[in-house]
Design an enzyme around this catalytic site. Structure first.
Site, PDB file in Angstrom:
ATOM      1  N   LYS A 212       0.833  -1.198   0.000  1.00 18.95           N
ATOM      2  CA  LYS A 212       0.000   0.000   0.000  1.00 18.95           C
ATOM      3  C   LYS A 212       0.883   1.270   0.000  1.00 18.95           C
ATOM      4  O   LYS A 212       2.105   1.160  -0.027  1.00 18.95           O
ATOM      5  CB  LYS A 212      -0.973  -0.045   1.189  1.00 18.95           C
ATOM      6  CG  LYS A 212      -1.968  -1.231   1.129  1.00 18.95           C
ATOM      7  CD  LYS A 212      -2.823  -1.194  -0.089  1.00 18.95           C
ATOM      8  CE  LYS A 212      -3.996  -2.122  -0.253  1.00 18.95           C
ATOM      9  NZ  LYS A 212      -4.199  -3.346   0.442  1.00 18.95           N
TER      10      LYS A 212
HETATM   11  C1  LIG Z   1      -5.445  -4.296   0.771  1.00 11.56           C
HETATM   12  C2  LIG Z   1      -6.922  -4.120   0.772  1.00 11.56           C
HETATM   13  C3  LIG Z   1      -7.726  -4.466   1.866  1.00 11.56           C
HETATM   14  C4  LIG Z   1      -7.216  -5.217   3.042  1.00 11.56           C
HETATM   15  O1  LIG Z   1      -6.150  -4.637   3.679  1.00 11.56           O
HETATM   16  P1  LIG Z   1      -5.337  -5.473   4.760  1.00 11.56           P
HETATM   17  O2  LIG Z   1      -4.620  -4.415   5.533  1.00 11.56           O
HETATM   18  O3  LIG Z   1      -4.425  -6.381   4.007  1.00 11.56           O
HETATM   19  O4  LIG Z   1      -6.320  -6.216   5.584  1.00 11.56           O
HETATM   20  C5  LIG Z   1      -9.069  -4.156   1.835  1.00 11.56           C
HETATM   21  N1  LIG Z   1      -9.624  -3.577   0.764  1.00 11.56           N
HETATM   22  C6  LIG Z   1      -8.903  -3.259  -0.322  1.00 11.56           C
HETATM   23  C7  LIG Z   1      -9.586  -2.610  -1.480  1.00 11.56           C
HETATM   24  C8  LIG Z   1      -7.535  -3.546  -0.367  1.00 11.56           C
HETATM   25  O5  LIG Z   1      -6.826  -3.263  -1.453  1.00 11.56           O
END
Ligand SMILES: *Cc1c(COP(=O)(O)O)cnc(C)c1O
Length: 392
Positions: free
Chosen positions: A192
């Site tokens: 992210k």
């Molecule tokens: C990465 C992601 C999540 C989940 O995030 P985590 O921190 O890995 O639980 C949820 N929604 C979207 C759209 C994502 O890209």
């Protein structure tokens, strides 16, 4: 392909950028003797509130965005018999948390112009069982929250934003996280826009929601029971008021977060720069460029999603294969939920119900865009994309 290209190291689709400040803070945490949730998690939460420009907003650190979404929906009372509307064009985490709570997911199609959930389809999907809407700021472009919040107000629905892609994203110059929904959840997963390895942040202005989420974040332990009677209750005493979860963020992870967050403006500037290079370099090709925010607003550029135009006679899978042949990692965001066996079978979903998501999926790929890329890496991606399109 030239021989020099074949010898280049593989360029991964995504990589984090961890600096000395992050490493030193983690080492400091390890030496401190306090490795689980403690002073650094608290500091990260305070810093996050300050980043959003609202020191009073509640920021609740958690060990994933999935956990944060689960806590937010639990806190607003989602349960069996309820329906929650979200986009089919997302990662399964957005929807699975609704099922954890025994409620049902109602998937709707995207607006092909933004690749975000289509507010008109949200309104059309509302039934007497609908309790909440979970918009996803896809790729880092803000959903039309004005429309979503309007619909929610009109129909008495709650809104929890999946902002896993949206740090920092703005709408009408306001940061996502401050738009006035019930809660907003950010992700700090490895790929992210900033990372704590695994982690997330639940943001809300609703004190009741925050209180419940904090209790449920750590086993259903109610701290008020001893906060109220601090003088009388011994330090070992606690009360369990619900079967809670284990969703707290460690200080080791928060140590990363404190420094990654400081770098968010610089990270966004670098992502923006790369995105602009791509936009400029592909303008003459039969490729559909990612949708842009209006002038003055910020796109986080978590993802750079290309779509092959109809007149480009090449299929998407072959395109990605050719990128890999040139040593460049690519991905697809996402295989829509309506195609995934669990969601498809549970709700008897067919691609014809989601024509825009289906079409986008069939023609899309995400190319590398991250701050650790060098200018040469960016150039290499541009060259590869141009060669593949021109060779088609
Ligand atoms: C990465 C992601 C999540 C989940 O995030 P985590 O921190 O890995 O639980 C949820 N929604 C979207 C759209 C994502 O890209």
């Amino acid at each position: 392909m030239s021989s020099s290209e074949t010898k280049q190291a593989f360029l991964p689709f995504a990589l984090p950028e961890i600096g000395e400040d992050e490493i030193n803070e983690v080492v400091d945490t390890l030496r401190s003797g306090w490795v689980t949730t403690g002073p650094k998690a608290r500091r990260f939460e305070q810093d996050f509130a300050a980043f959003l420009g609202e020191p009073q907003i509640e920021c609740i650190s958690v060990n994933s965005a999935t956990a944060g979404l689960h806590l937010a929906l639990e806190a607003i009372g989602i349960g069996p018999g309820d329906e929650v509307i979200t986009t089919t064009h997302t990662f399964t985490a957005t929807a699975e948390v609704v099922r954890y709570l025994g409620a049902d997911v109602v998937l709707v199609d995207i607006d092909p112009a933004t690749l975000n959930i289509d507010p008109k389809l949200v309104e059309a999907a509302i039934t007497p069982r609908t309790k909440a809407i979970v918009p996803v700021h896809y790729a880092g472009l803000a959903v039309d929250m004005i429309a979503i919040l309007d619909i929610a107000r009109k129909h008495g629905l709650r809104v929890v934003e999946d902002a896993a892609h949206a740090l920092p994203t703005t709408l009408e110059k306001e940061l996502i996280g401050t738009m006035g929904s019930d809660a907003t959840v950010f992700s700090f997963y490895a790929n992210k826009t900033m990372t704590t390895g695994e982690g997330g942040m639940l943001v809300t202005r609703n004190a009741e929601l925050a209180k419940r989420a904090k209790v449920m974040r750590l086993h259903g332990i109610n701290r008020d029971a001893f906060d109220r009677f601090t003088a009388k209750v011994p330090s070992w005493y606690y009360e369990i008021v619900a079967p809670g979860f284990k969703y707290n963020l460690t200080d080791i992870a928060a140590a990363l977060g404190i420094h990654q967050l400081k770098r968010i403006p610089a990270f966004q500037a670098r992502r923006e720069q790369i995105a602009q290079q791509y936009l400029g370099a592909f303008v003459d090709l039969p490729l559909i460029m990612p949708p842009l925010p209006v002038e003055g607003d910020t796109h986080s550029w978590h993802l750079f999603v290309l779509r092959l135009a109809d007149d480009l006679e090449m299929d998407r899978d072959a395109f990605i294969e050719q990128m890999y042949a040139r040593g460049i990692g690519c991905s697809v965001h996402y295989i829509p939920l309506h195609l995934q066996p669990y969601w498809r079978d549970r709700y008897s979903l067919r691609p014809e119900q989601f024509p825009h998501s289906q079409k986008a999926y069939e023609r899309m790929l995400s190319i590398p865009l991250y701050t650790a890329m060098t200018d040469a890496d960016v150039q290499r991606v541009i060259t590869a994309v141009r060669e593949i399109v021109q060779g088609a």
